[in-house]
Design a protein around this motif. Structure first.
Motif, PDB file in Angstrom:
ATOM      1  N   GLY A 161     -18.131 -38.067  76.411  1.00  0.00           N
ATOM      2  CA  GLY A 161     -17.480 -39.132  75.636  1.00  0.00           C
ATOM      3  C   GLY A 161     -16.306 -39.736  76.372  1.00  0.00           C
ATOM      4  N   PHE A 162     -15.533 -38.905  77.062  1.00  0.00           N
ATOM      5  CA  PHE A 162     -14.377 -39.370  77.815  1.00  0.00           C
ATOM      6  C   PHE A 162     -14.814 -40.272  78.973  1.00  0.00           C
ATOM      7  N   ARG A 163     -15.814 -39.819  79.734  1.00  0.00           N
ATOM      8  CA  ARG A 163     -16.313 -40.614  80.869  1.00  0.00           C
ATOM      9  C   ARG A 163     -16.868 -41.959  80.404  1.00  0.00           C
ATOM     10  N   GLU A 164     -17.644 -41.924  79.326  1.00  0.00           N
ATOM     11  CA  GLU A 164     -18.245 -43.169  78.829  1.00  0.00           C
ATOM     12  C   GLU A 164     -17.176 -44.131  78.309  1.00  0.00           C
ATOM     13  N   LEU A 165     -16.189 -43.597  77.597  1.00  0.00           N
ATOM     14  CA  LEU A 165     -15.104 -44.445  77.085  1.00  0.00           C
ATOM     15  C   LEU A 165     -14.316 -45.050  78.243  1.00  0.00           C
ATOM     16  N   ALA A 166     -14.034 -44.253  79.261  1.00  0.00           N
ATOM     17  CA  ALA A 166     -13.306 -44.768  80.434  1.00  0.00           C
ATOM     18  C   ALA A 166     -14.086 -45.902  81.082  1.00  0.00           C
ATOM     19  N   GLY A 167     -15.391 -45.747  81.172  1.00  0.00           N
ATOM     20  CA  GLY A 167     -16.216 -46.794  81.756  1.00  0.00           C
ATOM     21  C   GLY A 167     -16.194 -48.070  80.945  1.00  0.00           C
ATOM     22  N   ARG A 168     -16.178 -47.935  79.626  1.00  0.00           N
ATOM     23  CA  ARG A 168     -16.154 -49.122  78.760  1.00  0.00           C
ATOM     24  C   ARG A 168     -14.800 -49.824  78.814  1.00  0.00           C
ATOM     25  N   ILE A 169     -13.731 -49.060  78.744  1.00  0.00           N
ATOM     26  CA  ILE A 169     -12.382 -49.635  78.715  1.00  0.00           C
ATOM     27  C   ILE A 169     -11.992 -50.235  80.065  1.00  0.00           C
ATOM     28  N   ASP A 170     -12.424 -49.570  81.145  1.00  0.00           N
ATOM     29  CA  ASP A 170     -12.033 -50.009  82.483  1.00  0.00           C
ATOM     30  C   ASP A 170     -13.024 -50.983  83.118  1.00  0.00           C
ATOM     31  N   ASP A 171     -14.023 -51.408  82.369  1.00  0.00           N
ATOM     32  CA  ASP A 171     -14.949 -52.424  82.858  1.00  0.00           C
ATOM     33  C   ASP A 171     -14.159 -53.703  83.157  1.00  0.00           C
ATOM     34  N   GLN A 172     -14.357 -54.282  84.335  1.00  0.00           N
ATOM     35  CA  GLN A 172     -13.531 -55.430  84.743  1.00  0.00           C
ATOM     36  C   GLN A 172     -13.654 -56.605  83.782  1.00  0.00           C
ATOM     37  N   ASP A 173     -14.832 -56.835  83.229  1.00  0.00           N
ATOM     38  CA  ASP A 173     -14.998 -57.931  82.262  1.00  0.00           C
ATOM     39  C   ASP A 173     -14.177 -57.675  81.003  1.00  0.00           C
ATOM     40  N   VAL A 174     -14.133 -56.428  80.573  1.00  0.00           N
ATOM     41  CA  VAL A 174     -13.366 -56.063  79.380  1.00  0.00           C
ATOM     42  C   VAL A 174     -11.867 -56.226  79.652  1.00  0.00           C
ATOM     43  N   ILE A 175     -11.416 -55.779  80.818  1.00  0.00           N
ATOM     44  CA  ILE A 175     -10.009 -55.935  81.202  1.00  0.00           C
ATOM     45  C   ILE A 175      -9.644 -57.421  81.266  1.00  0.00           C
ATOM     46  N   ASP A 176     -10.483 -58.203  81.910  1.00  0.00           N
ATOM     47  CA  ASP A 176     -10.218 -59.651  82.026  1.00  0.00           C
ATOM     48  C   ASP A 176     -10.145 -60.310  80.655  1.00  0.00           C
ATOM     49  N   ARG A 177     -11.020 -59.895  79.746  1.00  0.00           N
ATOM     50  CA  ARG A 177     -11.012 -60.467  78.399  1.00  0.00           C
ATOM     51  C   ARG A 177      -9.703 -60.150  77.671  1.00  0.00           C
ATOM     52  N   ARG A 178      -9.227 -58.914  77.809  1.00  0.00           N
ATOM     53  CA  ARG A 178      -7.956 -58.547  77.158  1.00  0.00           C
ATOM     54  C   ARG A 178      -6.804 -59.363  77.733  1.00  0.00           C
ATOM     55  N   ARG A 179      -6.778 -59.517  79.044  1.00  0.00           N
ATOM     56  CA  ARG A 179      -5.677 -60.241  79.687  1.00  0.00           C
ATOM     57  C   ARG A 179      -5.711 -61.732  79.365  1.00  0.00           C
ATOM     58  N   LYS A 180      -6.902 -62.305  79.323  1.00  0.00           N
ATOM     59  CA  LYS A 180      -7.024 -63.718  78.956  1.00  0.00           C
ATOM     60  C   LYS A 180      -6.571 -63.947  77.510  1.00  0.00           C
ATOM     61  N   ARG A 181      -6.885 -62.995  76.657  1.00  0.00           N
ATOM     62  CA  ARG A 181      -6.456 -63.095  75.259  1.00  0.00           C
ATOM     63  C   ARG A 181      -4.932 -63.130  75.160  1.00  0.00           C
ATOM     64  N   PHE A 182      -4.277 -62.260  75.931  1.00  0.00           N
ATOM     65  CA  PHE A 182      -2.819 -62.236  75.935  1.00  0.00           C
ATOM     66  C   PHE A 182      -2.258 -63.573  76.426  1.00  0.00           C
ATOM     67  N   LEU A 183      -2.786 -64.075  77.541  1.00  0.00           N
ATOM     68  CA  LEU A 183      -2.282 -65.322  78.122  1.00  0.00           C
ATOM     69  C   LEU A 183      -2.541 -66.515  77.200  1.00  0.00           C
ATOM     70  N   LYS A 184      -3.688 -66.536  76.538  1.00  0.00           N
ATOM     71  CA  LYS A 184      -4.000 -67.614  75.596  1.00  0.00           C
ATOM     72  C   LYS A 184      -2.996 -67.612  74.441  1.00  0.00           C
ATOM     73  N   ARG A 185      -2.717 -66.410  73.931  1.00  0.00           N
ATOM     74  CA  ARG A 185      -1.758 -66.287  72.820  1.00  0.00           C
ATOM     75  C   ARG A 185      -0.363 -66.720  73.268  1.00  0.00           C
ATOM     76  N   ARG A 186       0.038 -66.367  74.488  1.00  0.00           N
ATOM     77  CA  ARG A 186       1.350 -66.782  74.999  1.00  0.00           C
ATOM     78  C   ARG A 186       1.449 -68.300  75.080  1.00  0.00           C
ATOM     79  N   THR A 187       0.376 -68.949  75.513  1.00  0.00           N
ATOM     80  CA  THR A 187       0.351 -70.412  75.595  1.00  0.00           C
ATOM     81  C   THR A 187       0.493 -71.018  74.203  1.00  0.00           C
ATOM     82  N   GLU A 188      -0.216 -70.461  73.239  1.00  0.00           N
ATOM     83  CA  GLU A 188      -0.142 -70.962  71.855  1.00  0.00           C
ATOM     84  C   GLU A 188       1.276 -70.830  71.299  1.00  0.00           C
ATOM     85  N   ILE A 189       1.907 -69.693  71.561  1.00  0.00           N
ATOM     86  CA  ILE A 189       3.266 -69.458  71.046  1.00  0.00           C
ATOM     87  C   ILE A 189       4.262 -70.413  71.698  1.00  0.00           C
ATOM     88  N   ARG A 190       4.136 -70.610  73.005  1.00  0.00           N
ATOM     89  CA  ARG A 190       5.037 -71.554  73.688  1.00  0.00           C
ATOM     90  C   ARG A 190       4.873 -72.970  73.133  1.00  0.00           C
TER      91      ARG A 190
END
Length: 200
Positions: A161-190
Motif C-alpha cells: 500500500g505504501f509503495r502504490e500510494l507513493a507511486g500515485r502521489i509522486d506521479d509527475q502528472d499528479v504533481i503538475d496538476r497540484r502545482r497548476k491548481r495552486f498557481l491558477k488560484r493565486r492568479t484568481e486571488i491577485r
C-alpha cells in the motif's frame, strides 16, 4: 526583517498558523515559500494516541482542509506529511490520504511509515507487545522501511500500500496538476485583489 530582502525560506509549524490572517500575509511578504505540517492522517480515528498527551491533532483534523486553503490562498505553499501504519489505521488509509491530497490540492506531499526508534517510549511499548520486527535495527529506521507489525493489516499490505500510494502521489502528472491548481488560484486571488483596490 526579511521583507524586501529577496530571501525565499521554508519552515515547519502546525495548522494553527492559518488562524492569523495578518501573520499569513507577513509570511508571504517576507518570502516564505512553504510551510511543512505533520498532518499524520486525514482520518480522525487513525490519529487516536498519536501524541503522548492530549490528542491535539485528532481534535484538529476537521480543520485541516480549511487551514490548507487559507494558507495556500495567502500565497504560501503547504507540504503535508502523512504517516502510514498507525495503530488505528487500516488498508483504507492509503486511499484516504490520496483522496485528501487530491481534494485539498496540497502543493507538496511526504509520506512515511510509522517508525519506532530504539530508546523511545513507542519502541518500548511495541517491544512489550512483541510488534518490533527486528530489535535494535537502526539501519531500518529510514521512515520508509516497515519496522513494526501493524495492528490492522499485514506487513505485506503495508509495504504494498505504501509503495502504490507513493507511486500515485509522486506521479509527475499528479504533481503538475497540484502545482497548476495552486498557481491558477493565486492568479484568481491577485485579480480579485486588484479589482477591490480599483473600486476602493
Amino acid at each position: 526583517a526579511l521583507e524586501g530582502q529577496g530571501v525565499r525560506w521554508f519552515t515547519e509549524t502546525d495548522i494553527s498558523v492559518a488562524d492569523d490572517p495578518k501573520l499569513l500575509k507577513a509570511l508571504e511578504r517576507s518570502g516564505c515559500a512553504q510551510i511543512l505540517f505533520g498532518l499524520e492522517s486525514p482520518q480522525t480515528t487513525a490519529l487516536a494516541g498519536v501524541e503522548q498527551k492530549g490528542n491535539w491533532k485528532q481534535r484538529q483534523v476537521d480543520r485541516y482542509r480549511d487551514a490548507i486553503a487559507r494558507i495556500q490562498d495567502a500565497g504560501v505553499t503547504v507540504n503535508g506529511c502523512f504517516v502510514l501504519g498507525l495503530d488505528h489505521s487500516d488498508p483504507g488509509a492509503f486511499d484516504a490520504v490520496y483522496d485528501f491530497v487530491e481534494e485539498t490540492g496540497l502543493y507538496e506531499v511526504q509520506i512515511t511509515l510509522m517508525t519506532a526508534f530504539p530508546g523511545t517510549p513507542l519502541y518500548q511499548r511495541l517491544l512489550e507487545e512483541d510488534r518490533i520486527l527486528k530489535d535494535g535495527a537502526w539501519e531500518l529506521c529510514t521512515l520508509f522501511d516497515v519496522t513494526v507489525q501493524p495492528k490492522n493489516m499485514s506487513v505485506e499490505e503495508l509495504e504494498t500500500g505504501f509503495r502504490e500510494l507513493a507511486g500515485r502521489i509522486d506521479d509527475q502528472d499528479v504533481i503538475d496538476r497540484r502545482r497548476k491548481r495552486f498557481l491558477k488560484r493565486r492568479t484568481e486571488i491577485r485579480q480579485e485583489e486588484a479589482l477591490k483596490s480599483r473600486s476602493a
